[in-house]
Design a protein around this motif. Structure first.
Motif, PDB file in Angstrom:
ATOM      1  N   UNK A 190       0.855  -1.169   0.000  1.00 41.16           N
ATOM      2  CA  UNK A 190       0.000   0.000   0.000  1.00 41.16           C
ATOM      3  C   UNK A 190       0.897   1.226   0.000  1.00 41.16           C
ATOM      4  N   UNK A 191       0.462   2.288  -0.636  1.00 38.96           N
ATOM      5  CA  UNK A 191       1.282   3.497  -0.707  1.00 38.96           C
ATOM      6  C   UNK A 191       1.192   4.285   0.595  1.00 38.96           C
ATOM      7  N   UNK A 192       2.169   5.154   0.799  1.00 40.32           N
ATOM      8  CA  UNK A 192       2.142   6.034   1.969  1.00 40.32           C
ATOM      9  C   UNK A 192       0.840   6.825   2.032  1.00 40.32           C
ATOM     10  N   UNK A 193       0.431   7.374   0.884  1.00 46.69           N
ATOM     11  CA  UNK A 193      -0.764   8.215   0.851  1.00 46.69           C
ATOM     12  C   UNK A 193      -2.002   7.428   1.278  1.00 46.69           C
ATOM     13  N   UNK A 194      -2.150   6.220   0.742  1.00 45.69           N
ATOM     14  CA  UNK A 194      -3.316   5.408   1.088  1.00 45.69           C
ATOM     15  C   UNK A 194      -3.299   5.005   2.561  1.00 45.69           C
ATOM     16  N   UNK A 195      -2.127   4.589   3.042  1.00 50.47           N
ATOM     17  CA  UNK A 195      -2.014   4.164   4.442  1.00 50.47           C
ATOM     18  C   UNK A 195      -2.284   5.329   5.387  1.00 50.47           C
ATOM     19  N   UNK A 196      -1.833   6.523   5.017  1.00 49.06           N
ATOM     20  CA  UNK A 196      -2.083   7.699   5.844  1.00 49.06           C
ATOM     21  C   UNK A 196      -3.576   7.989   5.926  1.00 49.06           C
ATOM     22  N   UNK A 221       3.528  -4.148   3.193  1.00 52.66           N
ATOM     23  CA  UNK A 221       4.598  -3.181   2.973  1.00 52.66           C
ATOM     24  C   UNK A 221       3.989  -1.843   2.597  1.00 52.66           C
ATOM     25  N   UNK A 222       4.436  -0.789   3.288  1.00 51.32           N
ATOM     26  CA  UNK A 222       3.980   0.561   2.992  1.00 51.32           C
ATOM     27  C   UNK A 222       5.175   1.340   2.448  1.00 51.32           C
ATOM     28  N   UNK A 223       5.037   1.866   1.252  1.00 48.49           N
ATOM     29  CA  UNK A 223       6.160   2.571   0.638  1.00 48.49           C
ATOM     30  C   UNK A 223       5.658   3.626  -0.345  1.00 48.49           C
ATOM     31  N   UNK A 224       6.572   4.444  -0.793  1.00 50.18           N
ATOM     32  CA  UNK A 224       6.191   5.518  -1.705  1.00 50.18           C
ATOM     33  C   UNK A 224       5.745   4.963  -3.044  1.00 50.18           C
ATOM     34  N   UNK A 225       6.497   4.002  -3.561  1.00 49.65           N
ATOM     35  CA  UNK A 225       6.178   3.393  -4.857  1.00 49.65           C
ATOM     36  C   UNK A 225       5.595   2.001  -4.652  1.00 49.65           C
ATOM     37  N   UNK A 226       4.461   1.742  -5.268  1.00 44.17           N
ATOM     38  CA  UNK A 226       3.848   0.412  -5.231  1.00 44.17           C
ATOM     39  C   UNK A 226       3.565  -0.032  -6.656  1.00 44.17           C
TER      40      UNK A 226
END
Length: 449
Positions: free
Chosen positions: A243-249, A288-293
């Motif tokens: 999942x992306x940082x934006x979505x997880x936030x 995994x949460x990261x900028x690029x997915x």
């Protein structure tokens, strides 16, 4: 910055007892790059400490304290070398007993000091669990480096000071050993103990990860990663691999309990991937949460946040008038009331507030409402839940809102908020309907796909 070590944070259920701590030790020792370990208080201890701070009767305080002793000694008695940490544990318990026995009414700073003992106890115990497995390990008082402001109960880390102190006192220790430290707590410029708020251990781990330049921050909890929705609401909820940082936030903000909402801010600043997994089932993978997915689906998850209040401020004076909204929000700001969602019409503005336990609602809201009623008609609705559909490009993908609202055609929605973010679409429903709404929506958006 080292940029080679992993920060591993273990939550309260992960360090609940000796068996749970042993599972966490397996995780740490399986990866030599895990050098900084951040622990919460053992499950149940923080609740007992909070209860102590709310109790006026000394006998009542010591009844709660007895529970903390039981949890602590249950771990201590399972250690092979109890003498190695016995004195340190006894000293901490004595300090706590002295504090709760002498104070008539706790100040805010004393409440934070009392609540710090959970992590201080569990970190000493967990370091010894690792030591008995042959690890080179030390327990470290995080208050030496995690500097915050003096807002007791919700201290805000001072990032530049944390970085400088970490480089001086903590990073050099990581080169040759595992360091076990505390989440949730810090200290202000006067060295008074502060706390970061409930769930703040995740935030602590991310702040420290940023300070040491970690390559990964691991959050070990009692669930296998982040799910498409709360598994308690539907058995068909499934773990999200990435999942992306934006979505997880967005998920953390709108009620997903796996992560503290502020956790991702330090990780996003330094682009440090975050892994969420289960300490009970580390082999089961996680999220995994990261900028690029690799994939950015339209729908990623559904979050639910209960205890919402809808306030509608209505006045004909708002029509074509400049400054009306400024006046409304100035009053809310003056009373330190945080607004979540906002929608407006020609003569009214509707906004949502979080009525969760511990929020400002109930104390600050009444004078704020009185001020608003001086120039407008105000209505208040409670017993509402916020449902947030999290995904990507929800504002621009053709047909998305149509399929979503078709799934909810029988539901009375009190407020809909869409367009401010490309990652969420939010609406309010009655509390009693919320679980069924989430289950039905999950069926339509995830299982039909």
């Amino acid at each position: 910055m080292s940029n080679q070590f992993i920060v591993a944070k273990f939550g309260g259920t992960s360090v609940a007892d000796f068996t749970a701590m042993s599972r966490c030790a397996d995780i740490v020792l399986a990866d030599p790059t895990i050098r900084l370990v951040v622990v919460s208080a053992s499950s149940g201890v923080t609740n007992l400490l909070v209860a102590i701070t709310k109790e006026d009767i000394i006998e009542g305080r010591f009844a709660h304290y007895a529970g903390i002793e039981r949890i602590t000694y249950a771990v201590l008695e399972k250690l092979q070398q109890q003498a190695a940490v016995g004195a340190a544990i006894e000293q901490l318990l004595l300090e706590l007993k002295t504090l709760i026995g002498r104070t008539v009414a706790f100040t805010d700073s004393e409440k934070d000091l009392v609540q710090s003992f959970g992590e201080r106890l569990s970190s000493v115990l967990f370091a010894q669990v690792l030591a008995e497995r042959g690890a080179a390990v030390s327990s470290f008082d995080v208050r030496q480096v995690l500097r915050t402001d003096s807002r007791f109960g919700k201290g805000e880390p001072q990032i530049e000071q944390v970085a400088a102190l970490t480089a001086q006192y903590l990073t050099p220790l990581l080169q040759s050993q595992i360091i076990v430290t505390q989440g949730f707590i810090g200290a202000d410029s006067a060295n008074q103990t502060t706390t970061l708020g409930r769930g703040g251990s995740d935030y602590s781990a991310a702040i420290l990860g940023e300070a040491i330049g970690a390559k990964v921050v691991q959050i070990w909890t009692d669930v296998v990663g982040i799910f498409t929705t709360d598994p308690r609401l539907t058995p068909d909820a499934r773990c999200i691999p990435e999942i992306s940082f934006d979505e997880a936030a967005e998920m953390a903000t709108f009620g997903a309990k796996v992560l503290h909402p502020a956790t991702l801010i330090p990780a996003m600043r330094q682009n440090i991937p975050v892994f969420v997994g289960s300490s009970r089932e580390p082999e089961a993978g996680g999220t995994w949460i990261s900028k690029q997915v690799d994939a950015r689906p339209s729908y990623r998850a559904i979050a639910l946040r209960k205890n919402q209040t809808l306030i509608t401020v209505k006045s004909p004076a708002m029509l074509h008038a400049a400054g009306f909204l400024t006046r409304v929000f100035a009053i809310l700001s003056q009373h330190q009331i945080s607004v979540d969602l906002v929608t407006t019409s020609e003569i009214s503005v509707a906004l949502t507030l979080d009525d969760a336990p511990g929020s400002a609602f109930g104390t600050a809201i009444e004078p704020a409402l009185a001020a608003l009623r001086e120039f407008s008609e105000v209505t208040v609705e409670q017993g509402l839940s916020l449902v947030a559909v999290i995904g990507n490009h929800l504002h621009s993908t053709r047909g998305i809102t149509g399929s979503l609202f078709q799934a909810l055609e029988q539901i009375n929605m009190r407020l809909i908020c869409h367009g401010a973010s490309r990652h969420n679409l939010c609406f309010l429903v009655q509390d009693g309907e919320a679980p069924g709404v989430v289950k039905e929506l999950h069926q339509a958006l995830f299982q039909a796909a």
